[in-house]
Design a protein around this motif. Structure first.
Motif, PDB file in Angstrom:
ATOM      1  N   GLU A  45      -4.968  53.251  16.780  1.00  0.00           N
ATOM      2  CA  GLU A  45      -5.424  54.376  15.942  1.00  0.00           C
ATOM      3  C   GLU A  45      -5.706  55.613  16.788  1.00  0.00           C
ATOM      4  N   GLN A  46      -6.253  55.398  17.979  1.00  0.00           N
ATOM      5  CA  GLN A  46      -6.509  56.515  18.902  1.00  0.00           C
ATOM      6  C   GLN A  46      -5.190  57.185  19.291  1.00  0.00           C
TER       7      GLN A  46
ATOM      8  N   GLU B 113      -5.974  43.439   7.564  1.00  0.00           N
ATOM      9  CA  GLU B 113      -7.345  43.104   7.974  1.00  0.00           C
ATOM     10  C   GLU B 113      -8.285  43.049   6.785  1.00  0.00           C
TER      11      GLU B 113
ATOM     12  N   GLN C 199      -7.787  49.450  17.180  1.00  0.00           N
ATOM     13  CA  GLN C 199      -8.623  50.595  17.535  1.00  0.00           C
ATOM     14  C   GLN C 199      -7.902  51.525  18.511  1.00  0.00           C
ATOM     15  N   LYS C 200      -7.319  50.962  19.561  1.00  0.00           N
ATOM     16  CA  LYS C 200      -6.592  51.782  20.544  1.00  0.00           C
ATOM     17  C   LYS C 200      -5.334  52.384  19.901  1.00  0.00           C
TER      18      LYS C 200
ATOM     19  N   ASN D 255      -4.642  45.204  18.846  1.00  0.00           N
ATOM     20  CA  ASN D 255      -5.608  46.198  19.316  1.00  0.00           C
ATOM     21  C   ASN D 255      -5.482  47.443  18.444  1.00  0.00           C
TER      22      ASN D 255
ATOM     23  N   GLN E 155      -4.003  47.612   9.000  1.00  0.00           N
ATOM     24  CA  GLN E 155      -5.318  47.837   8.369  1.00  0.00           C
ATOM     25  C   GLN E 155      -5.409  47.095   7.038  1.00  0.00           C
TER      26      GLN E 155
END
Length: 197
Positions: free
Chosen positions: A166-167, A196, A163-164, A161, A193
């Motif tokens: 990175e937040q 990916e 995205q979370k 996960n 990253q």
């Protein structure tokens, strides 16, 4: 009259010496209230102190041994139970550590430190779903705790996960830009990253 006073002096001295001798022989057998309990508590404290020293020396097996000796004497000392749980964790005895943190959490269910250790142990045991759930719960209650943000973010990276994660990294940068946890999470996010791409 003078002769009477002189003759009673030896009697007073004899009585006094008999009294003192009797007191001296009884002094060794006087019972001090709760003395045995104090001696036992001191022994438990000394074992825990020795264990603390072994932790400082990074001799975790010896620390575990002496914390256990302390708890064999005083099994209700939560500080020693906590110290033993940490020693188990440092010694990578995950199941033993988990059991003690669960025990401590029954007495103090909202203790963030105990919960953090438990989530860490779950991650070390590859029980990532349990770790993720506990870190998420901790994050909701403690959104400014940098340890929570870092560890939760690392588990999120591990679980994919990004995205979370990175937040959380952004939140960490605001709170603690130069901290070690921020660097760990930043490195993990960058590595994920690049994988990916």
């Amino acid at each position: 009259m003078k002769a009477g006073k002189i003759s009673s002096l030896p009697l007073v001295l004899v009585f006094f010496s008999l009294f003192c001798t009797g007191c001296a022989s009884r002094a060794a057998s006087w019972i001090v209230p709760n003395e045995q309990k104090v001696v036992i508590q001191n022994l438990a404290s000394e074992y825990a102190s020795l264990a603390d020293s072994y932790v400082e020396l990074k001799k975790y097996s010896k620390a575990v041994e002496f914390y256990q000796k302390s708890l064999a004497i005083d099994s209700t000392n939560n500080q020693t139970i906590y110290s033993l749980a940490k020693a188990y964790t440092l010694n990578k005895q995950w199941n033993e550590a988990e059991n003690l943190y669960r025990l401590l959490l029954t007495a103090d269910p909202e203790n963030t430190t105990f919960q953090l250790y438990l989530a860490y142990i779950y991650a070390q045991k590859d029980e990532f779903q349990k770790a993720l759930e506990l870190y998420e719960s901790l994050y909701e209650k403690n959104p400014l705790n940098t340890n929570v943000l870092t560890n939760y973010g690392l588990i999120l990276v591990h679980e994919g996960n990004l995205q979370k994660a990175e937040q959380l990294l952004s939140e960490l940068l605001v709170l603690n830009e130069s901290g070690e946890g921020t660097k760990k999470l930043s490195d993990a996010v960058k590595k994920a990253q690049s994988s990916e791409s």
